[in-house]
Enzyme design. Structure first.
Site, short mmCIF file in Angstrom:
data_model
loop_
_atom_site.label_atom_id
_atom_site.label_comp_id
_atom_site.label_asym_id
_atom_site.label_seq_id
_atom_site.Cartn_x
_atom_site.Cartn_y
_atom_site.Cartn_z
N SER A 460 0.31 -1.46 0.21
CA SER A 460 -0.15 0.18 -0.50
C SER A 460 0.59 1.28 -0.10
O SER A 460 0.74 2.48 -0.04
CB SER A 460 -1.24 0.25 1.24
OG SER A 460 -0.07 -0.13 2.46
N HIS A 481 -2.72 -3.11 -5.95
CA HIS A 481 -3.27 -2.94 -4.43
C HIS A 481 -4.29 -2.99 -4.02
O HIS A 481 -5.27 -1.96 -4.78
CB HIS A 481 -2.83 -1.07 -3.83
CG HIS A 481 -3.51 -0.96 -2.53
ND1 HIS A 481 -3.10 0.47 -2.73
CD2 HIS A 481 -3.13 -1.44 -1.68
CE1 HIS A 481 -3.75 0.94 -1.41
NE2 HIS A 481 -3.60 -0.32 -0.74
N GLU A 493 -5.14 -0.38 -7.16
CA GLU A 493 -4.26 0.36 -8.51
C GLU A 493 -3.34 -0.43 -8.96
O GLU A 493 -3.28 -1.20 -8.33
CB GLU A 493 -3.91 1.55 -7.07
CG GLU A 493 -4.49 2.38 -6.43
CD GLU A 493 -3.84 3.54 -4.99
OE1 GLU A 493 -3.41 4.68 -5.36
OE2 GLU A 493 -3.31 2.74 -4.47
N ASN A 531 -3.18 6.73 -0.83
CA ASN A 531 -2.33 7.25 -0.03
C ASN A 531 -1.81 8.57 -0.46
O ASN A 531 -1.80 8.97 1.17
CB ASN A 531 -1.98 5.64 0.98
CG ASN A 531 -2.76 4.11 1.27
OD1 ASN A 531 -3.11 4.88 1.68
ND2 ASN A 531 -1.74 3.63 0.95
#
Length: 716
Positions: A460, A481, A493, A531
């Site tokens: 991540s 991800h 992702e 993130n």
């Protein structure tokens, strides 16, 4: 940072795909001559039939001629239907993106309302047979009919307009409550769109939107004949669709407006909260419904017209419609990704909670054997049991039948022996988020796998290139991800490094497609997309908290943005340990000026307590004593840490800066990728367009990066 030019230009001028209305007469023994009007897309096109200015004029002309023929006694009924899998897909949403197109909303609404009134005076019965999807304006056209039938397998019936920043303004807000129970109508208009819920034919039948489920138009005409024969339809005495003031129907309608939306708030309070967060359509719709009892059809339609014209030109509609188009274009395709390799067997390295969820998703999507591997046999077996439980839960929700669930479960296995993965075409690692551990696992896997097999990481925040730098074949590595919980989160992702082979990248996209997820591609950069931006927000929030700001005030500061949850609830959802780890990684890699390390967050992690306390009587969880203790003693240098509008401004400026950097660095190519990822991966509000349209609308993007991200599309 240096000024940045716009990364996306103005939207092209609106070009209408004109819907045709095919008219034919049919003879029916029990009815006589029926004028059948079939809505069809432009000749040679497979796109759904929609309603733009010329399309609605075609519908109006065809219905006007049919009404005249009915008055002259030439026909004994009118039937409306569509082609393929679509009755009518509603208004052509692309016209709302172009200022010239939006100018057509007022005259189109006037035309649609005039039709609603005139169709109620039709001299013959009117049938609408929903052969396929009937959404928004399409369902509102169907509401012009005396009765509606539908094919048993039809899906996509509803009024989604409030989720698009507008409202059912072509008669839907006014008329649906006259067709079904008013309490059900309020739910369909207000709440179903917010939940992305559309009705199946059977659900619409249960509510009463459609009167009967029939196989085809011929069967629908037979049903109409029966209703005429038993006196169930009297064109000369259609009931008033407006509830009388003080009537039972009126009381049911008004009570529904103040019914609970959640344990913490009523629908009215929810609508007011959303208006404060920049989404006024719910409150405007609720106001029209509230004024219905004792009014007239013409008065209510006039209120619809005023509301939809105003909303169509709002920032919320612009953002919502942009988001809807992103989701439409980004959804998993039906065709395999070009250049992808065949995947016949899959391994998952790790058997923890995340690994087992991903294993279940891969088995469900790819329909190939999936083997979980962990060093500990007991942990491997527990992971297998959890993966099978995920599949059982999917079956219990109706996602697949019991036989299919058993078949998919049988595809899953577990082992402690890495050699059992040797014949896998792809192995995904989902081990702890520690670079050394991940490098070790990938190195071990490379020693047993065929050189052509893919190595996939679910990291991540860590660098995919760094974890593959010691491999003999780093070109075989790609990041996928998945977000937690895997079954519910629609985004993956797809992370490429500079050395990722194009066929490997294509195969990663194909895996995501077959899993039924949305894929957004990212370069290998700290935090990737979601993130990185999510923690830019949290970093600013935690900065104020560390400086001693009132925590409840900090938590409420971002409410005007319209995020689905407040920051400290988000921290609990992410996990305090994960947030602390990812925050430190981003601080190390991108600098503590933008991603400062929070000492309060570390203290909260050490306490083992959550940052919020859930109270079902409150919309948002409340700040916990543990959070207050963790951040106690902090003071800002000037004694006034940012809260409220000041903190929101810092957050938006931080997001604009980070977005500009990500575009300049090539993390993504277009702002649309960022918006799609943030909508799906972080719940960013659709009425804000996710992120970048809002930054353009507020002028923050121009102030921070030197130019709007979308040219003049969202600026005024």
């Amino acid at each position: 940072m240096a000024p940045t030019t716009a990364h996306s230009g103005s939207v092209p001028a609106y070009t209408e795909h004109v819907t045709r209305v095919l008219v034919e007469d049919r003879e029916h023994e029990g009815i006589g001559t029926i004028a059948v009007l079939t809505f069809a897309p432009p000749e040679g096109e497979t796109r759904p039939a929609t309603l733009g200015p010329q399309s609605l004029e075609n519908v109006d002309s065809a219905l006007t001629e049919a009404l005249a023929r009915a008055e002259a006694g030439e026909i004994q009924a009118i039937a409306l239907t569509g082609t393929g899998r679509v009755f009518l897909a509603g208004a052509d949403l692309s016209m709302f993106a172009d200022p010239a197109g939006r100018e057509a909303v007022d005259p189109m609404t006037h035309r649609a309302h005039d039709l609603q009134v005139r169709m109620r005076g039709a001299a013959v019965p009117v049938l609408a047979h929903l052969n396929g999807a009937a959404l928004g304006g399409g369902l509102e056209v169907a509401l012009m009919a005396d009765i509606r039938t539908a094919g048993p397998t039809v899906r996509g019936i509803g009024l989604p307009e409030t989720s698009l920043g507008i409202l059912p303004g072509w008669g839907g807000t006014t008329l649906l409550q006259s067709v079904i129970d008013p309490a059900d109508a309020v739910r369909v208009i207000l709440e179903d769109p917010a939940r992305d819920k559309q009705l199946s034919a059977s659900a619409a039948h249960e509510l009463g939107i459609v009167e009967a489920l029939v196989e085809d138009l011929d069967a629908a005409l037979d049903h109409l004949a029966g209703r005429i024969a038993d006196g169930g339809i009297d064109p000369s005495a259609r009931p008033d669709p407006i509830p009388a003031a003080g009537s039972d129907r009126a009381r049911t309608l008004l009570d529904a407006l103040d019914a609970p939306h959640s344990p913490a708030e009523t629908r009215r309070a929810w609508a007011e909260r959303m208006e404060a967060a920049g989404a006024p359509s719910l409150k405007r719709t609720l106001g029209i419904l509230e004024a219905l009892p004792g009014s007239s059809l013409e008065q209510s339609l006039a209120a619809e017209r005023q509301a939809i014209v105003g909303l169509a030109d709002s920032d919320a509609a612009a953002g919502s419609l942009y988001a809807a188009e992103l989701l439409r274009r980004g959804k998993p395709g039906r065709r395999p990704v070009e250049g992808a390799r065949e995947i016949r067997r899959v391994g998952v390295a790790g058997a923890g909670l995340m690994a087992s969820q991903i294993a279940a998703q891969l088995a469900l999507g790819l329909q190939v054997p999936v083997t979980l591997r962990d060093l500990d046999e007991d942990i491997a077996q527990k992971g297998l049991a959890h993966a099978r439980d995920v599949i059982a839960q999917a079956a219990s929700r109706g996602k697949l039948d019991e036989q299919s669930a058993r078949s998919v479960s049988e595809l899953l296995s577990a082992t402690a022996d890495v050699s059992d993965l040797a014949d896998c075409d792809l192995v995904l690692e989902a081990v702890p988020e520690v670079l050394a551990i991940k490098k070790s696992v990938l190195g071990e896997l490379e020693g047993v796998l065929d050189p052509s097999a893919l190595l996939v990481t679910n990291t991540s925040s860590l660098s995919v290139a760094a974890m593959s730098e010691d491999l003999a074949h780093p070109e075989r590595v790609v990041g996928l991800h998945f977000f937690n919980p895997v079954a519910k989160m629609p985004l993956v992702e797809v992370v490429r490094t500079e050395r990722t082979d194009p066929a490997v990248l294509a195969t990663g996209h194909e895996v995501v497609r077959r899993c039924g997820k949305f894929a957004v591609e990212s370069a290998d950069a700290p935090g990737f997309i979601v993130n990185r931006l999510l923690f830019r927000v949290l970093s600013e929030v935690l900065r104020s908290a560390d400086q001693g700001a009132d925590l409840a005030a900090v938590d409420a500061s971002l409410d005007p943005f319209g995020l689905p949850m407040r920051p400290f609830e988000l921290l609990d959802l992410v996990g305090i340990g994960v947030a602390d780890h990812v925050g430190k990684v981003l601080g190390e890699q991108l600098g503590t000026e933008r991603f400062p390390v929070s000492t309060g967050l570390t203290r909260l992690l050490d306490s083992g307590e959550a940052g919020t306390v859930r109270d079902r009587s409150q919309v948002h969880p409340q700040v916990s004593d543990a959070l207050r203790a963790a951040f106690s003693g902090g003071t800002s240098e000037d004694g006034s840490a940012a809260v409220g509008d000041a903190l929101l401004d810092r957050v938006l400026r931080g997001l604009a800066e980070e977005t500009g950097l990500m575009l300049d660095e090539g993390v993504v190519e277009r702002p649309e990728q960022i918006d799609l990822a943030m909508i799906l991966g972080a719940g960013y509000p659709r009425h804000r367009g996710g992120l970048t349209p809002y930054l353009d609308q507020t002028g923050v993007s121009r102030e921070v990066v030197g130019a709007p991200f979308h040219g003049d599309r969202f600026t005024r």
